[in-house]
Design a protein around this motif. Structure first.
Motif, PDB file in Angstrom:
ATOM      1  N   GLY A 116       6.067   3.114  -4.736  1.00  0.00           N
ATOM      2  CA  GLY A 116       4.911   3.026  -3.851  1.00  0.00           C
ATOM      3  C   GLY A 116       3.965   4.209  -3.898  1.00  0.00           C
ATOM      4  N   GLY A 117       4.331   5.246  -4.656  1.00  0.00           N
ATOM      5  CA  GLY A 117       3.536   6.473  -4.639  1.00  0.00           C
ATOM      6  C   GLY A 117       2.163   6.372  -5.258  1.00  0.00           C
ATOM      7  N   MET A 149     -13.711 -12.337  11.145  1.00  0.00           N
ATOM      8  CA  MET A 149     -12.865 -11.161  10.978  1.00  0.00           C
ATOM      9  C   MET A 149     -13.251 -10.096  11.995  1.00  0.00           C
ATOM     10  SD  MET A 149     -10.611 -11.512   8.600  1.00  0.00           S
ATOM     11  CE  MET A 149     -10.198  -9.819   8.234  1.00  0.00           C
ATOM     12  N   PRO A 150     -12.287  -9.240  12.403  1.00  0.00           N
ATOM     13  CA  PRO A 150     -12.630  -8.152  13.320  1.00  0.00           C
ATOM     14  C   PRO A 150     -13.759  -7.291  12.759  1.00  0.00           C
ATOM     15  CG  PRO A 150     -10.258  -8.350  13.102  1.00  0.00           C
ATOM     16  CD  PRO A 150     -10.851  -9.272  12.089  1.00  0.00           C
ATOM     17  N   VAL A 151     -14.603  -6.802  13.649  1.00  0.00           N
ATOM     18  CA  VAL A 151     -15.733  -5.984  13.220  1.00  0.00           C
ATOM     19  C   VAL A 151     -15.260  -4.697  12.562  1.00  0.00           C
ATOM     20  CG1 VAL A 151     -17.761  -4.708  14.048  1.00  0.00           C
ATOM     21  CG2 VAL A 151     -17.232  -6.968  14.979  1.00  0.00           C
ATOM     22  N   SER A 152     -14.175  -4.143  13.052  1.00  0.00           N
ATOM     23  CA  SER A 152     -13.587  -2.954  12.440  1.00  0.00           C
ATOM     24  C   SER A 152     -12.108  -3.240  12.200  1.00  0.00           C
ATOM     25  CB  SER A 152     -13.752  -1.722  13.333  1.00  0.00           C
ATOM     26  OG  SER A 152     -13.117  -1.937  14.580  1.00  0.00           O
ATOM     27  N   GLY A 153     -11.596  -2.730  11.100  1.00  0.00           N
ATOM     28  CA  GLY A 153     -10.188  -2.995  10.774  1.00  0.00           C
ATOM     29  C   GLY A 153      -9.729  -2.141   9.623  1.00  0.00           C
ATOM     30  N   GLN A 154      -8.715  -2.632   8.939  1.00  0.00           N
ATOM     31  CA  GLN A 154      -8.131  -1.897   7.832  1.00  0.00           C
ATOM     32  C   GLN A 154      -8.158  -2.719   6.544  1.00  0.00           C
ATOM     33  OE1 GLN A 154      -4.166  -0.949   9.190  1.00  0.00           O
ATOM     34  NE2 GLN A 154      -4.824   1.008  10.047  1.00  0.00           N
ATOM     35  N   ALA A 155      -8.324  -1.997   5.444  1.00  0.00           N
ATOM     36  CA  ALA A 155      -8.330  -2.632   4.119  1.00  0.00           C
ATOM     37  C   ALA A 155      -7.721  -1.667   3.123  1.00  0.00           C
ATOM     38  CB  ALA A 155      -9.749  -3.000   3.719  1.00  0.00           C
ATOM     39  N   LEU A 156      -7.338  -2.187   1.967  1.00  0.00           N
ATOM     40  CA  LEU A 156      -6.834  -1.324   0.918  1.00  0.00           C
ATOM     41  C   LEU A 156      -8.007  -0.665   0.196  1.00  0.00           C
ATOM     42  CD1 LEU A 156      -3.957  -3.487  -0.632  1.00  0.00           C
ATOM     43  CD2 LEU A 156      -3.796  -1.655   1.061  1.00  0.00           C
ATOM     44  N   SER A 157      -7.760   0.536  -0.301  1.00  0.00           N
ATOM     45  CA  SER A 157      -8.843   1.281  -0.955  1.00  0.00           C
ATOM     46  C   SER A 157      -9.223   0.688  -2.305  1.00  0.00           C
ATOM     47  CB  SER A 157      -8.412   2.739  -1.146  1.00  0.00           C
ATOM     48  OG  SER A 157      -7.228   2.816  -1.921  1.00  0.00           O
ATOM     49  N   ALA A 158      -8.360  -0.142  -2.863  1.00  0.00           N
ATOM     50  CA  ALA A 158      -8.689  -0.766  -4.160  1.00  0.00           C
ATOM     51  C   ALA A 158      -7.985  -2.102  -4.277  1.00  0.00           C
ATOM     52  CB  ALA A 158      -8.247   0.154  -5.297  1.00  0.00           C
ATOM     53  N   ARG A 193      -4.346   3.096  -0.953  1.00  0.00           N
ATOM     54  CA  ARG A 193      -4.167   3.550   0.426  1.00  0.00           C
ATOM     55  C   ARG A 193      -4.924   2.644   1.393  1.00  0.00           C
ATOM     56  NH1 ARG A 193      -2.628   9.437   0.707  1.00  0.00           N
ATOM     57  NH2 ARG A 193      -2.100  10.003  -1.424  1.00  0.00           N
ATOM     58  N   ILE A 194      -4.511   2.699   2.636  1.00  0.00           N
ATOM     59  CA  ILE A 194      -5.188   1.935   3.678  1.00  0.00           C
ATOM     60  C   ILE A 194      -6.369   2.748   4.200  1.00  0.00           C
ATOM     61  CG2 ILE A 194      -4.966   0.944   5.984  1.00  0.00           C
ATOM     62  CD1 ILE A 194      -2.055   0.374   5.372  1.00  0.00           C
ATOM     63  N   VAL A 195      -7.531   2.127   4.244  1.00  0.00           N
ATOM     64  CA  VAL A 195      -8.748   2.796   4.721  1.00  0.00           C
ATOM     65  C   VAL A 195      -9.408   1.911   5.782  1.00  0.00           C
ATOM     66  CG1 VAL A 195      -9.152   4.027   2.564  1.00  0.00           C
ATOM     67  CG2 VAL A 195     -10.100   1.747   2.865  1.00  0.00           C
ATOM     68  N   PRO A 196     -10.142   2.500   6.704  1.00  0.00           N
ATOM     69  CA  PRO A 196     -10.832   1.699   7.726  1.00  0.00           C
ATOM     70  C   PRO A 196     -12.110   1.077   7.171  1.00  0.00           C
ATOM     71  CG  PRO A 196     -11.270   4.022   8.076  1.00  0.00           C
ATOM     72  CD  PRO A 196     -10.299   3.945   6.933  1.00  0.00           C
ATOM     73  N   TYR A 197     -12.498  -0.044   7.752  1.00  0.00           N
ATOM     74  CA  TYR A 197     -13.797  -0.627   7.419  1.00  0.00           C
ATOM     75  C   TYR A 197     -14.543  -0.925   8.710  1.00  0.00           C
ATOM     76  CZ  TYR A 197     -12.302  -5.355   8.785  1.00  0.00           C
ATOM     77  OH  TYR A 197     -11.885  -6.453   9.501  1.00  0.00           O
ATOM     78  N   GLU A 198     -15.863  -0.996   8.624  1.00  0.00           N
ATOM     79  CA  GLU A 198     -16.729  -1.276   9.778  1.00  0.00           C
ATOM     80  C   GLU A 198     -17.863  -2.147   9.268  1.00  0.00           C
ATOM     81  OE1 GLU A 198     -17.505  -0.830  13.847  1.00  0.00           O
ATOM     82  OE2 GLU A 198     -16.046   0.434  12.821  1.00  0.00           O
ATOM     83  N   SER A 238       0.832  -1.196   0.000  1.00  0.00           N
ATOM     84  CA  SER A 238       0.000   0.000   0.000  1.00  0.00           C
ATOM     85  C   SER A 238       0.869   1.250   0.000  1.00  0.00           C
ATOM     86  CB  SER A 238      -0.910   0.025   1.237  1.00  0.00           C
ATOM     87  OG  SER A 238      -0.146   0.284   2.413  1.00  0.00           O
ATOM     88  N   TYR A 239       0.252   2.347  -0.349  1.00  0.00           N
ATOM     89  CA  TYR A 239       0.902   3.657  -0.296  1.00  0.00           C
ATOM     90  C   TYR A 239       1.344   3.979   1.121  1.00  0.00           C
ATOM     91  CZ  TYR A 239       1.054   8.796  -0.167  1.00  0.00           C
ATOM     92  OH  TYR A 239       1.423  10.111   0.046  1.00  0.00           O
ATOM     93  N   ASP A 240       0.504   3.654   2.090  1.00  0.00           N
ATOM     94  CA  ASP A 240       0.813   3.967   3.488  1.00  0.00           C
ATOM     95  C   ASP A 240       2.050   3.216   3.965  1.00  0.00           C
ATOM     96  OD1 ASP A 240      -2.050   5.311   4.576  1.00  0.00           O
ATOM     97  OD2 ASP A 240      -2.218   3.934   2.908  1.00  0.00           O
ATOM     98  N   ASP A 241       2.188   1.950   3.565  1.00  0.00           N
ATOM     99  CA  ASP A 241       3.373   1.168   3.936  1.00  0.00           C
ATOM    100  C   ASP A 241       4.637   1.801   3.356  1.00  0.00           C
ATOM    101  OD1 ASP A 241       1.703  -0.607   5.230  1.00  0.00           O
ATOM    102  OD2 ASP A 241       1.608  -2.008   3.537  1.00  0.00           O
ATOM    103  N   ALA A 242       4.550   2.247   2.110  1.00  0.00           N
ATOM    104  CA  ALA A 242       5.708   2.864   1.468  1.00  0.00           C
ATOM    105  C   ALA A 242       6.090   4.171   2.157  1.00  0.00           C
ATOM    106  CB  ALA A 242       5.406   3.114  -0.012  1.00  0.00           C
ATOM    107  N   VAL A 243       5.108   4.995   2.470  1.00  0.00           N
ATOM    108  CA  VAL A 243       5.390   6.277   3.118  1.00  0.00           C
ATOM    109  C   VAL A 243       5.993   6.068   4.503  1.00  0.00           C
ATOM    110  CG1 VAL A 243       4.304   8.335   4.118  1.00  0.00           C
ATOM    111  CG2 VAL A 243       3.699   7.588   1.819  1.00  0.00           C
ATOM    112  N   ALA A 244       5.480   5.086   5.233  1.00  0.00           N
ATOM    113  CA  ALA A 244       5.992   4.830   6.583  1.00  0.00           C
ATOM    114  C   ALA A 244       7.468   4.436   6.541  1.00  0.00           C
ATOM    115  CB  ALA A 244       5.168   3.739   7.259  1.00  0.00           C
ATOM    116  N   LEU A 245       7.841   3.547   5.629  1.00  0.00           N
ATOM    117  CA  LEU A 245       9.241   3.137   5.525  1.00  0.00           C
ATOM    118  C   LEU A 245      10.103   4.290   5.028  1.00  0.00           C
ATOM    119  CD1 LEU A 245      11.478   1.070   5.669  1.00  0.00           C
ATOM    120  CD2 LEU A 245      10.825   0.264   3.391  1.00  0.00           C
TER     121      LEU A 245
END
Length: 399
Positions: A344-345, A390-399, A349-354, A295-302
């Motif tokens: 990675g640009g 699966m957890p009720v709330s978590g993270q997923a990729l936007s696409a 992106r990582i987005v929350p899900y519920e 994900s973009y977020d993983d790349a930015v964090a590193l």
């Protein structure tokens, strides 16, 4: 439906005009080879020719001068654009030639003759920056500067034996740390064998001749740390292991400089710690160039974490007057940033899900992506205890 009802208003780059006649040209690009003693030639087909369109047109209205000037500007503009022709429809073309004529007898009209050529995409050849190679070259330059700075700062000749013994002990501690790093399972024994050989050679060298380590000893440490990178099961594993080594060096408490000998001992310790930390960062840069980002977020964090650590090391080098090392580390940071941004640009992106209730991972994957095969991706990212819940709330990729 009559052809007249299908006619479309003509324009080029959005500038309208009227069309008179049309002529087109095309064909194949052929290389004809005629050989001595042979009656039949050989023809090599090199592909289709670019289609060319020649047609007449005109602008006609009370303020035709403005329409004429706008059409001339459209024909002279750089690059390809959209041509709308009444019968050909929309075409991507470049204006190769144009002529226009006005006569006294025909007032209020300007007649044009256009020459357009088909314009496709520039697919081949297509130049792209090799950012991974740039990182590895910058890391190699950094290795050279790091080793040179250490050789200038480290000294044991002419000082009491405990000065060399202290340096040898510190090097042994680092070697022991590297030997105990969690590098994960490795496919093949060659990287592990290489690392063990580097460790054994380093320890044997220091034990046999502590004084000799002051001349080119940094290369052995650099080889050891890069060997740990190559022996790691994955780039992410290597990054974690090398960060452990860097923090180990950064946490060292220097001895007090109460006497000239103690001052040299402290200087040697500082030089060793700096060399180990910088070498870890150079090896980390190489490892980062092999990471496949999810994900973009993983790349930015590193990118943020690694470039900040390299920048801090460069600042310390600059404060010590080690300008070559500072420049090399700055170039390494720039190369790492460019590489991670390029690879990675554009990722999702990582987005929350519920969901409101626990769902099986395959159901959740189908709801989020329309693809149940991505269930494993969700399980891994959210550390699911069981794929059916699966957890009720978590993270997923936007696409």
């Amino acid at each position: 439906m009559s052809w007249k009802t299908r006619l479309r208003p003509a324009s080029f780059r959005g500038e309208p005009f009227h069309v008179g006649s049309l002529r087109g040209a095309g064909g194949r690009r052929l290389a004809v080879f005629e050989y001595p003693g042979r009656d039949d030639p050989y023809v090599e087909d090199l592909g289709r020719k670019g289609r060319r369109y020649t047609f007449s047109g005109y602008v006609l209205d009370a303020d035709y001068e403005a329409s004429r000037d706008a059409l001339v500007a459209a024909c002279e503009a750089k690059g390809s654009a959209t041509l709308v022709h009444p019968t050909l429809g929309e075409l991507t073309v470049a204006c190769e030639t144009y002529e226009y004529e006005e006569t006294k007898e025909e007032g209020g009209i300007c007649r044009f003759t256009f020459g357009f050529v088909e314009a496709g995409e520039n697919k081949y050849p297509r130049g792209e920056a090799d950012t991974v190679t740039a990182v590895n070259l910058a890391a190699l330059d950094a290795d050279t500067a790091i080793a040179a700075a250490f050789d200038r700062a480290f000294e044991v000749a002419g000082w009491p034996g405990f000065v060399a013994e202290a340096a040898a002990s510190r090097i042994g501690d680092v070697a022991a740390l590297v030997a105990g790093l969690a590098l994960g399972p490795v496919a093949g024994l060659a990287p592990v064998a290489g690392l063990r050989a580097s460790l054994a050679a380093l320890l044997a060298r220091v034990a046999a001749d502590p004084l000799g380590f002051s001349g080119g000893g940094a290369g052995a440490v650099l080889s050891m740390l890069d060997g740990a990178r190559r022996a790691s099961a994955a780039p992410e594993t290597a990054l974690a292991a090398l960060e452990e080594v860097r923090l180990f060096a950064a946490a060292d408490i220097l001895p007090p400089s109460t006497t000239p000998s103690r001052a040299v001992l402290a200087g040697n310790a500082a030089a060793l710690d700096a060399m180990i930390a910088r070498a870890s960062l150079a090896a980390s840069a190489r490892a980062a160039s092999a990471v496949v980002f999810a994900s973009y977020d993983d790349a930015v964090a590193l990118r943020t974490r690694l470039t900040a650590a390299i920048a801090d090391a460069g600042t310390i080098a600059a404060d010590r007057g080690e300008h070559e090392t500072w420049r090399a580390l700055k170039a390494l940071s720039t190369a790492v940033s460019a590489d991670i941004t390029a690879r990675g640009g554009t990722l999702a992106r990582i987005v929350p899900y519920e969901t409101g209730r626990a769902l099986p991972s395959v159901v959740l994957a189908h709801r989020l992506y329309g693809d149940a095969a991505r269930a494993g991706e969700l399980e891994s990212r959210n550390k699911a205890r069981h794929p059916l819940f699966m957890p009720v709330s978590g993270q997923a990729l936007s696409a």
